[in-house]
Motif scaffolding. Structure first.
Motif, PDB file in Angstrom:
ATOM      1  N   UNK A  13       0.820  -1.213   0.000  1.00 56.57           N
ATOM      2  CA  UNK A  13       0.000   0.000   0.000  1.00 56.57           C
ATOM      3  C   UNK A  13       0.856   1.267   0.000  1.00 56.57           C
ATOM      4  N   UNK A  14       2.081   1.193   0.466  1.00 58.92           N
ATOM      5  CA  UNK A  14       2.966   2.367   0.410  1.00 58.92           C
ATOM      6  C   UNK A  14       3.335   2.708  -1.032  1.00 58.92           C
ATOM      7  N   UNK A  15       3.248   1.745  -1.936  1.00 58.27           N
ATOM      8  CA  UNK A  15       3.481   2.059  -3.353  1.00 58.27           C
ATOM      9  C   UNK A  15       2.282   2.760  -3.974  1.00 58.27           C
ATOM     10  N   UNK A  16       1.146   2.745  -3.262  1.00 57.79           N
ATOM     11  CA  UNK A  16      -0.092   3.333  -3.775  1.00 57.79           C
ATOM     12  C   UNK A  16      -0.350   4.718  -3.188  1.00 57.79           C
ATOM     13  N   UNK A  17      -0.106   4.869  -1.889  1.00 57.80           N
ATOM     14  CA  UNK A  17      -0.410   6.129  -1.231  1.00 57.80           C
ATOM     15  C   UNK A  17       0.110   6.154   0.190  1.00 57.80           C
ATOM     16  N   UNK A  18      -0.438   7.055   0.973  1.00 55.88           N
ATOM     17  CA  UNK A  18      -0.039   7.209   2.369  1.00 55.88           C
ATOM     18  C   UNK A  18      -0.853   6.260   3.232  1.00 55.88           C
ATOM     19  N   UNK A  19      -0.171   5.434   4.002  1.00 48.26           N
ATOM     20  CA  UNK A  19      -0.827   4.385   4.775  1.00 48.26           C
ATOM     21  C   UNK A  19      -1.097   4.872   6.190  1.00 48.26           C
ATOM     22  N   UNK A  20      -2.348   4.771   6.607  1.00 52.77           N
ATOM     23  CA  UNK A  20      -2.729   5.146   7.956  1.00 52.77           C
ATOM     24  C   UNK A  20      -2.672   3.970   8.916  1.00 52.77           C
ATOM     25  N   UNK A  21      -3.137   4.211  10.119  1.00 52.76           N
ATOM     26  CA  UNK A  21      -3.125   3.170  11.141  1.00 52.76           C
ATOM     27  C   UNK A  21      -4.156   2.088  10.833  1.00 52.76           C
ATOM     28  N   UNK A  22      -3.980   0.931  11.444  1.00 58.53           N
ATOM     29  CA  UNK A  22      -4.986  -0.117  11.338  1.00 58.53           C
ATOM     30  C   UNK A  22      -6.308   0.361  11.920  1.00 58.53           C
ATOM     31  N   UNK A  23      -7.399  -0.134  11.339  1.00 53.87           N
ATOM     32  CA  UNK A  23      -8.744   0.204  11.789  1.00 53.87           C
ATOM     33  C   UNK A  23      -9.476  -1.062  12.187  1.00 53.87           C
ATOM     34  N   UNK A  24     -10.345  -0.917  13.168  1.00 52.04           N
ATOM     35  CA  UNK A  24     -11.249  -2.004  13.506  1.00 52.04           C
ATOM     36  C   UNK A  24     -12.484  -1.920  12.618  1.00 52.04           C
ATOM     37  N   UNK A  25     -13.214  -3.006  12.440  1.00 56.16           N
ATOM     38  CA  UNK A  25     -14.426  -2.956  11.613  1.00 56.16           C
ATOM     39  C   UNK A  25     -15.534  -2.147  12.263  1.00 56.16           C
ATOM     40  N   UNK A  26     -16.493  -1.718  11.436  1.00 53.66           N
ATOM     41  CA  UNK A  26     -17.651  -0.991  11.946  1.00 53.66           C
ATOM     42  C   UNK A  26     -18.555  -1.905  12.764  1.00 53.66           C
ATOM     43  N   UNK A  27     -18.667  -3.149  12.340  1.00 51.06           N
ATOM     44  CA  UNK A  27     -19.543  -4.108  13.023  1.00 51.06           C
ATOM     45  C   UNK A  27     -18.947  -5.498  12.950  1.00 51.06           C
ATOM     46  N   UNK A  28     -19.807  -6.503  12.789  1.00 47.22           N
ATOM     47  CA  UNK A  28     -19.295  -7.869  12.725  1.00 47.22           C
ATOM     48  C   UNK A  28     -19.734  -8.598  11.465  1.00 47.22           C
ATOM     49  N   UNK A  29     -20.175  -7.860  10.440  1.00 46.51           N
ATOM     50  CA  UNK A  29     -20.607  -8.520   9.206  1.00 46.51           C
ATOM     51  C   UNK A  29     -19.436  -9.146   8.457  1.00 46.51           C
ATOM     52  N   UNK A  30     -18.204  -8.782   8.820  1.00 44.71           N
ATOM     53  CA  UNK A  30     -17.044  -9.346   8.125  1.00 44.71           C
ATOM     54  C   UNK A  30     -16.633 -10.716   8.658  1.00 44.71           C
TER      55      UNK A  30
END
Length: 203
Positions: A13-30
């Motif tokens: 992803x660093x070859x694509x753009x600026x990488x932010x911190x890890x995120x947790x999901x919005x819910x549990x559908x994943x």
């Protein structure tokens, strides 16, 4: 299935753009219990013109790797992904859950047979003009020119692209040919895999 570690995914992803911190999901559908390691995480990446939310770990683990990561990209995800682009994040998470629940063998076989896949997920928070009977269609694997579709040689990195109801009808009615036709129409109008709530139908 192919596997990656967190540093390989971040390097991609660093070859694509600026990488932010890890995120947790919005819910549990994943379906986090179905992910390698039993939990789900995501990355926010920003480019000069778009924002990206990507799964971060579907290809992790040992033996139970799904062999791919998926992402959604659009201008509505540049700033706060919990804002106007929240519906796109929710769609990504549910698509990730559907793929994780299907399992590595089924997903790998489907991608070997068809370079483009389609899913129907719940409407969630999608705008009403994108849904039909409480469902939202998405394509998996529409290519963006110049964007590598793999990490290394055997882990796929595929975009999910929400579909308008008329486009989903083409996919449902025509199967693989319909998926190709919609993808070609998206490319022909310059949208490719980009997701945007204002995008007009292409089919």
């Amino acid at each position: 299935m192919g596997q990656t570690d967190g540093s390989a995914r971040e390097d991609y992803w660093r070859t694509v753009g600026q990488v932010g911190a890890q995120r947790r999901p919005l819910g549990d559908t994943d379906e986090p219990a179905q992910w390698p390691g039993g939990s789900s995480t995501y990355r926010h990446v920003t480019t000069p013109h778009s924002g990206i939310i990507a799964t971060d770990g579907l290809s992790g683990g040992a033996g139970d790797s799904l062999g791919l990561e998926i992402y959604v990209e659009g201008r509505e995800l540049v700033q706060d992904p919990d804002g106007e682009g929240r519906w796109l994040v929710a769609a990504l998470e549910e698509a990730a859950g559907a793929l994780a629940a299907a399992g590595a063998e089924q997903v790998d076989a489907a991608l070997r047979d068809h370079t483009l896949l389609s899913l129907e997920i719940s409407a969630g928070e999608a705008p009403s003009d994108w849904t039909d009977a409480g469902r939202l269609g998405v394509l998996v694997g529409v290519e963006l020119p110049g964007r590598p579709q793999s990490i290394g040689s055997d882990v796929r990195v595929l975009a999910i692209t929400p579909l308008r109801p008329s486009e989903l009808a083409v996919v449902t009615g025509e199967g693989p040919g319909g998926r190709r036709r919609v993808a070609e129409a998206l490319a022909g109008q310059g949208w490719y895999s980009y997701a945007d709530s204002t995008r007009p139908p292409v089919a």
